[in-house]
Enzyme design. Structure first.
Site, PDB file in Angstrom:
ATOM      1  N   ALA A 140       0.815  -1.219   0.000  1.00 15.76           N
ATOM      2  CA  ALA A 140       0.000   0.000   0.000  1.00 15.76           C
ATOM      3  C   ALA A 140       0.849   1.269   0.000  1.00 15.76           C
ATOM      4  O   ALA A 140       0.333   2.361  -0.232  1.00 15.76           O
ATOM      5  CB  ALA A 140      -0.914   0.001   1.221  1.00 15.76           C
TER       6      ALA A 140
ATOM      7  N   ARG B 272      10.197   7.222  -2.999  1.00 11.79           N
ATOM      8  CA  ARG B 272      11.565   7.291  -3.534  1.00 11.79           C
ATOM      9  C   ARG B 272      11.677   6.803  -4.975  1.00 11.79           C
ATOM     10  O   ARG B 272      12.695   7.007  -5.625  1.00 11.79           O
ATOM     11  CB  ARG B 272      12.502   6.478  -2.614  1.00 11.79           C
ATOM     12  CG  ARG B 272      12.701   7.093  -1.246  1.00 11.79           C
ATOM     13  CD  ARG B 272      13.297   6.109  -0.237  1.00 11.79           C
ATOM     14  NE  ARG B 272      12.298   5.187   0.306  1.00 11.79           N
ATOM     15  CZ  ARG B 272      12.570   4.211   1.174  1.00 11.79           C
ATOM     16  NH1 ARG B 272      13.807   4.007   1.575  1.00 11.79           N
ATOM     17  NH2 ARG B 272      11.612   3.424   1.632  1.00 11.79           N
TER      18      ARG B 272
ATOM     19  N   ASN C  65       8.133 -18.323 -54.157  1.00  6.74           N
ATOM     20  CA  ASN C  65       9.305 -17.450 -54.159  1.00  6.74           C
ATOM     21  C   ASN C  65       8.845 -16.023 -54.413  1.00  6.74           C
ATOM     22  O   ASN C  65       8.223 -15.742 -55.431  1.00  6.74           O
ATOM     23  CB  ASN C  65      10.278 -17.886 -55.242  1.00  6.74           C
ATOM     24  CG  ASN C  65      11.594 -17.137 -55.101  1.00  6.74           C
ATOM     25  OD1 ASN C  65      12.482 -17.555 -54.362  1.00  6.74           O
ATOM     26  ND2 ASN C  65      11.689 -16.002 -55.782  1.00  6.74           N
TER      27      ASN C  65
ATOM     28  N   ALA D 108       7.963  -9.320 -63.305  1.00  7.83           N
ATOM     29  CA  ALA D 108       8.531  -8.273 -62.457  1.00  7.83           C
ATOM     30  C   ALA D 108       7.836  -6.945 -62.727  1.00  7.83           C
ATOM     31  O   ALA D 108       7.418  -6.660 -63.841  1.00  7.83           O
ATOM     32  CB  ALA D 108      10.025  -8.150 -62.743  1.00  7.83           C
TER      33      ALA D 108
HETATM   34  C1  UD1 Z   1      10.912  -2.051   5.680  1.00  5.66           C
HETATM   35  C2  UD1 Z   1      11.149  -2.467   7.129  1.00  5.66           C
HETATM   36  C3  UD1 Z   1      12.645  -2.628   7.338  1.00  5.66           C
HETATM   37  C4  UD1 Z   1      13.188  -3.670   6.388  1.00  5.66           C
HETATM   38  C5  UD1 Z   1      12.838  -3.327   4.938  1.00  5.66           C
HETATM   39  C6  UD1 Z   1      13.157  -4.512   4.059  1.00  5.66           C
HETATM   40  C7  UD1 Z   1       9.330  -1.467   8.415  1.00  5.66           C
HETATM   41  C8  UD1 Z   1       8.963  -0.444   9.416  1.00  5.66           C
HETATM   42  N1  UD1 Z   1      10.623  -1.478   8.009  1.00  5.66           N
HETATM   43  O1  UD1 Z   1      11.534  -0.794   5.489  1.00  5.66           O
HETATM   44  O2  UD1 Z   1      12.909  -3.038   8.686  1.00  5.66           O
HETATM   45  O3  UD1 Z   1      14.590  -3.782   6.518  1.00  5.66           O
HETATM   46  O4  UD1 Z   1      11.429  -3.050   4.805  1.00  5.66           O
HETATM   47  O5  UD1 Z   1      12.979  -4.203   2.708  1.00  5.66           O
HETATM   48  O6  UD1 Z   1       8.504  -2.264   8.034  1.00  5.66           O
HETATM   49  N2  UD1 Z   1       3.654  -0.373   3.232  1.00  5.66           N
HETATM   50  C9  UD1 Z   1       2.285  -0.368   3.308  1.00  5.66           C
HETATM   51  N3  UD1 Z   1       1.680   0.660   3.975  1.00  5.66           N
HETATM   52  C10 UD1 Z   1       2.373   1.670   4.576  1.00  5.66           C
HETATM   53  C11 UD1 Z   1       3.791   1.633   4.470  1.00  5.66           C
HETATM   54  C12 UD1 Z   1       4.402   0.607   3.807  1.00  5.66           C
HETATM   55  O7  UD1 Z   1       1.589  -1.236   2.781  1.00  5.66           O
HETATM   56  O8  UD1 Z   1       1.750   2.561   5.161  1.00  5.66           O
HETATM   57  C13 UD1 Z   1       4.300  -1.471   2.469  1.00  5.66           C
HETATM   58  C14 UD1 Z   1       5.068  -0.949   1.282  1.00  5.66           C
HETATM   59  O9  UD1 Z   1       4.237  -0.909   0.131  1.00  5.66           O
HETATM   60  C15 UD1 Z   1       6.229  -1.942   1.154  1.00  5.66           C
HETATM   61  C16 UD1 Z   1       6.393  -2.465   2.576  1.00  5.66           C
HETATM   62  O10 UD1 Z   1       5.236  -2.100   3.298  1.00  5.66           O
HETATM   63  O11 UD1 Z   1       5.916  -3.003   0.308  1.00  5.66           O
HETATM   64  C17 UD1 Z   1       7.622  -1.876   3.246  1.00  5.66           C
HETATM   65  O12 UD1 Z   1       7.505  -0.466   3.244  1.00  5.66           O
HETATM   66  P1  UD1 Z   1       8.750   0.463   2.885  1.00  5.66           P
HETATM   67  O13 UD1 Z   1       8.325   1.877   3.027  1.00  5.66           O
HETATM   68  O14 UD1 Z   1       9.353   0.048   1.616  1.00  5.66           O
HETATM   69  O15 UD1 Z   1       9.690   0.099   4.115  1.00  5.66           O
HETATM   70  P2  UD1 Z   1      11.267   0.164   4.198  1.00  5.66           P
HETATM   71  O16 UD1 Z   1      11.661   1.530   4.602  1.00  5.66           O
HETATM   72  O17 UD1 Z   1      11.886  -0.420   3.012  1.00  5.66           O
HETATM   73 CA    CA Z   2      11.166  -1.118   1.046  1.00  7.14          CA
END
Ligand code: UD1
Ligand code: CA
Length: 467
Positions: free
Chosen positions: A14, A19, A389, A435
């Protein structure tokens, strides 16, 4: 093994994916021909869970419709339950959004939705160990060369799991820890539910961290363990375009390794752009700089020269495809020869031993067994028989400005150079065409069709010399 009926896999997808700096939701960015979310769903499916929960939020509608449209072709047969997270306040809140689903299961496997390199074999091993030693939670930990950005696994002096500290909250000492949280966890569902209710917002963005549930569960005196794997590439999280390219590169090399293990000759694996699902037969030689995409299947003993592009096509055994050839959604039978610089557009079918050569374009046509379209031709909407051909520079005029029309060229027709077929038109078997003719009318079998004006030679003064 957990009885699969007690297992639910929850995928968190979600997040805003800020980034990535992209208008496309992160789960839909592709790695080796499939959206990231498809790779995660396929790995989840390999565990045959009773249900797969997918938490969506940012770009929810787009993600949901892409998953619904792609699921069958990705082989997802477990029911997929969508849960919408409206607040987007962290991975802990994401899991909370799926509570009604979790409550139905004993064991919950949680996967981040941005780790396309995850390996089903590792997930399977984790699950076996989790089930053998009853515990509250287990996390997949790997040691990586550059842990920046990941949550670090902090251990007790005895080496047991203590907590996960997010990069944003880590002090200098903690940042030195190389062992990271991969974002793949197994939970006892009841323990997870209790821990979720105790989460408090953390960090610079006031988020509810799923990672905090592990230390909470540990304080509930339920064992929390780290499952370690030395293959750290599987934990790569895609947060940026640079990490997307890195994931693509790693997966491409994995695919190359699989193909070489199956007997394919890759001259330079690191310069072969082959999608994850492509199948290639033994002793086929792939030269550098080929792009082989989608659901393409290539047979045995083929030669695919440099710079060839093939997408969603089926190529049989002993086919030679020379440099610069471009093939989309087409079928090529055994022993055909293509290129250099041939172009097969969608729905082209080449029968056994057919040849399509330099700068010839084929669209939605059948080229019969052993037939040749060797030089500078356009063949569209055409049914061509065997042993035909086609001379250089032949064009099917298939479009009248409004509609497309068919050209039929039966077996063993000989077409001279620079002929136009104004469709709809049929040329019957063993006919010959002079041709430079523009053919507008049916030509009977074994006859000669010529449709060009006679040559006239004029003397300097304009007096006719002969005709
Ligand atoms: C997260 C972990 C981190 C881990 C890393 C591995 C947490 C707090 N941190 O960090 O410890 O090393 O993944 O890749 O979980 N998401 C939601 N809803 C939200 C926020 C995030 O569904 O409100 C989902 C994102 O879509 C994603 C996953 O959760 O698929 C991880 O979120 P992301 O923001 O990528 O966390 P990281 O900072 O990578
Ligand atoms: Ca991540």
């Amino acid at each position: 093994m957990v009885a699969q009926k007690n297992l639910c896999i929850l995928i968190l997808a979600a997040g805003k994916g800020t980034r990535m700096k992209s208008s496309l939701p992160k789960p839909l960015h592709t790695v080796c021909g499939l959206p990231i979310i498809a790779h995660i769903l396929k790995a989840a499916q390999a565990l045959e869970p009773a249900a797969i929960g997918l938490v969506i939020g940012h770009g929810a509608d787009q993600v949901m419709s892409a998953v619904k449209a792609g699921m069958a072709s990705w082989g997802i047969t477990s029911p997929v339950v969508f849960a919408e997270q409206t607040d987007l306040s962290g991975s802990g809140s994401a899991v909370k959004a799926a509570l009604p689903l979790l409550q139905k299961f004993e064991t919950v496997f949680v996967l981040n939705g941005d780790t396309p390199l995850l390996l089903p074999s590792t997930l399977q091993q984790m699950l076996s160990v989790f089930e053998a030693q009853k515990q509250g939670a287990m996390v997949l930990g790997v040691s990586v060369p550059d842990p920046a950005g990941y949550g670090r696994i902090v251990r007790t002096p005895e080496g047991m799991f203590e907590a996960i500290v997010e990069d944003a909250d880590a002090d200098a000492e903690t940042k030195k820890i190389a062992e990271i949280n991969s974002g793949m966890y197994i939970f006892n569902s009841a323990a997870l539910q209790t821990a979720l209710s105790q989460l408090t917002p953390q960090g610079p963005k006031n988020e509810y961290y799923l990672t905090d549930t592990l230390s909470i569960i540990r304080q509930m005196t339920l064992p929390v363990t780290v499952f370690n794997s030395t293959d750290y590439e599987q934990a790569l999280g895609v947060n940026s375009k640079a990490q997307l390219a890195e994931a693509e590169q790693i997966m491409r090399l994995r695919t190359a390794k699989r193909l070489m293990d199956e007997g394919v000759t890759l001259v330079r694996p690191q310069d072969s752009y082959i999608d994850a699902e492509v199948q290639i037969g033994a002793d086929t030689r792939i030269e550098p700089g080929c792009h082989i995409y989608g659901k393409t299947v290539i047979g045995k003993n083929c030669l695919i020269e440099s710079g060839v592009y093939i997408k969603d096509s089926v190529i049989a055994d002993n086919v030679t495809i020379k440099m610069g050839t471009y093939i989309e959604e087409s079928e090529v039978a055994e022993e055909c020869q293509l290129g250099p610089y041939a172009h097969l557009r969608p729905k082209s079918v080449l029968k056994k031993g057919a040849k399509v050569g330099n700068f010839s374009e084929i669209k939605k046509s059948v080229i019969g067994e052993g037939s040749k379209v060797n030089h500078l031709s356009y063949i569209g909407d055409t049914q061509m028989g065997a042993g035909v051909n086609v001379g250089a520079g032949t064009i099917t005029c298939n479009y009248d400005g409004k509609n497309k029309h068919q050209t039929v060229i039966e077996d063993h027709v000989f077409v001279g150079s620079n002929v136009n077929f104004v469709a709809p038109v049929t040329v019957h078997e063993y006919a010959k065409i002079g041709a430079g003719s523009t053919i507008t009318k049916e030509i009977p079998a074994e006859s000669l069709g010529i449709a060009r004006s006679r040559q006239v030679v004029l003397e300097k003064k304009g007096v006719k010399k002969n005709d």
